[in-house]
Scaffold this motif. Structure first.
Motif, mmCIF file in Angstrom:
data_model
loop_
_atom_site.group_PDB
_atom_site.id
_atom_site.type_symbol
_atom_site.label_atom_id
_atom_site.label_comp_id
_atom_site.label_asym_id
_atom_site.label_seq_id
_atom_site.Cartn_x
_atom_site.Cartn_y
_atom_site.Cartn_z
ATOM 1 N N MET A 1 0.966 -1.412 0.189
ATOM 2 C CA MET A 1 0.142 -0.454 0.376
ATOM 3 C C MET A 1 0.223 1.416 -0.251
ATOM 4 O O MET A 1 2.076 0.960 0.608
ATOM 5 N N THR A 2 0.807 2.531 -0.960
ATOM 6 C CA THR A 2 1.445 3.971 -0.877
ATOM 7 C C THR A 2 0.827 3.883 0.191
ATOM 8 O O THR A 2 -0.083 4.358 0.564
ATOM 9 N N ASP A 3 1.587 5.319 0.085
ATOM 10 C CA ASP A 3 1.573 6.560 1.703
ATOM 11 C C ASP A 3 0.475 7.072 1.109
ATOM 12 O O ASP A 3 -0.414 7.055 1.978
ATOM 13 N N VAL A 4 0.193 7.517 -0.481
ATOM 14 C CA VAL A 4 -0.626 8.458 -0.607
ATOM 15 C C VAL A 4 -2.339 7.229 -0.233
ATOM 16 O O VAL A 4 -3.096 7.475 0.118
ATOM 17 N N THR A 5 -1.968 6.063 -1.084
ATOM 18 C CA THR A 5 -2.702 5.243 -0.389
ATOM 19 C C THR A 5 -4.138 4.762 1.089
ATOM 20 O O THR A 5 -5.048 4.382 1.724
ATOM 21 N N HIS A 6 -2.531 4.938 1.953
ATOM 22 C CA HIS A 6 -2.792 4.288 3.346
ATOM 23 C C HIS A 6 -3.732 5.750 3.617
ATOM 24 O O HIS A 6 -4.216 5.664 4.353
ATOM 25 N N TYR A 7 -2.672 6.757 3.466
ATOM 26 C CA TYR A 7 -3.433 7.994 3.600
ATOM 27 C C TYR A 7 -4.434 8.371 4.079
ATOM 28 O O TYR A 7 -5.061 9.189 4.333
ATOM 29 N N VAL B 1 1.876 14.205 2.115
ATOM 30 C CA VAL B 1 1.918 14.043 0.248
ATOM 31 C C VAL B 1 0.001 14.574 0.736
ATOM 32 O O VAL B 1 -0.608 14.897 0.704
ATOM 33 N N VAL C 1 -3.244 13.452 -1.045
ATOM 34 C CA VAL C 1 -4.257 12.652 -1.179
ATOM 35 C C VAL C 1 -5.159 12.331 -2.137
ATOM 36 O O VAL C 1 -5.905 11.470 -3.006
#
Length: 260
Positions: free
Chosen positions: A1-7, A248, A250
């Protein structure tokens, strides 16, 4: 899971609930919508998502009718997010008198990153404010920074919130005894998030690190409360500062405003 997806998942799961509006005077539920009334005659419409909500045009009209029925409400914001699937929403909002504002970036990331490499500029003092005169001066300065006329009702609403002790903190930057920057901290109860809002610096004082220092001060205060993540709706002035500190983008958010 990318940071963007996670956040983004954390943002949707933790913030698009009652946690989003801790200072509400009242909240009514209309299908998937939460119709919020704030102090100062401000209405606000938000939701988790509109998937499967049926007739969006009718939903918009019914939501507006709720606020029209309250003469104390002078304006309403419908908060949209760019990653939502809501076909026909823009057209329905415009047809009901809502005017779209400028899109902003939804920024999310660790609070700790905001505290690094953010020294307080020489001659600048950072502090929180709670006194009536200070809050009114801060609000007027922010209006000037955003190129708007002074809105005394905004200051009244901030003072009402301070009286309720809902966790909001108001921070200002001063130099030579003059307020030149400001911002709010909004710790979100029951989550790991704190919101950074209302960041404003007078035009002639921009580019000196004042916004960054104010952001760091708010981040440190939030971390002292046990928060780990920051979220902010950012203009193109503040987005690059937050990105350099590890936040980032999102999604985007666009406010649609109705005025009585």
């Amino acid at each position: 899971m990318t940071d963007v997806t996670h956040y983004l998942q954390a943002y949707d799961d933790q913030l698009r609930t009652d946690a989003e509006t801790p200072s509400a005077l009242s909240v009514a539920v209309l299908g998937p919508l939460r119709l919020v009334t704030f102090a100062g005659g401000r209405g606000f419409i938000t939701y988790r998502d509109l998937a499967g909500s049926g007739n969006i045009a009718a939903l918009v009209a019914d939501a507006l009718a709720h606020f029209r029925a309250d003469p104390a409400v002078t304006g309403v914001e419908w908060k949209t997010r760019g990653h939502d699937r809501a076909p026909g929403l823009h057209e329905a909002l415009v047809a009901n008198g809502f005017v779209p504002g400028e899109p902003e970036s939804i920024m999310v990331g660790p609070l700790a990153g905001l505290c690094r490499n953010a020294p307080v500029p020489a001659g600048v003092v950072l502090r929180t404010v709670t006194a009536d005169a200070d809050v009114r001066a801060m609000s007027a300065m922010a209006d000037e920074a955003f190129g708007e006329s002074v809105n005394t009702r905004a200051a009244d609403a901030l003072l009402a919130r301070l009286a309720r002790r809902d966790g909001m903190e108001l921070w200002v930057a001063e130099t030579g005894g003059r307020m030149v920057g400001a911002g709010r901290l909004e710790p979100v109860p029951g989550t790991g998030f704190a919101g950074l809002w209302g960041g404003a610096t007078l035009a002639e004082f921009r580019g000196r690190g004042i916004y960054r220092a104010l952001t760091a001060a708010r981040a440190r205060s939030a971390m002292a409360l046990g928060k780990t993540l920051a979220h902010s709706d950012s203009t193109e002035f503040s987005r690059p500062v937050l990105e350099r500190s590890g936040l980032v983008k999102v999604s985007t958010t666009t406010p649609y405003e109705w005025t009585r």
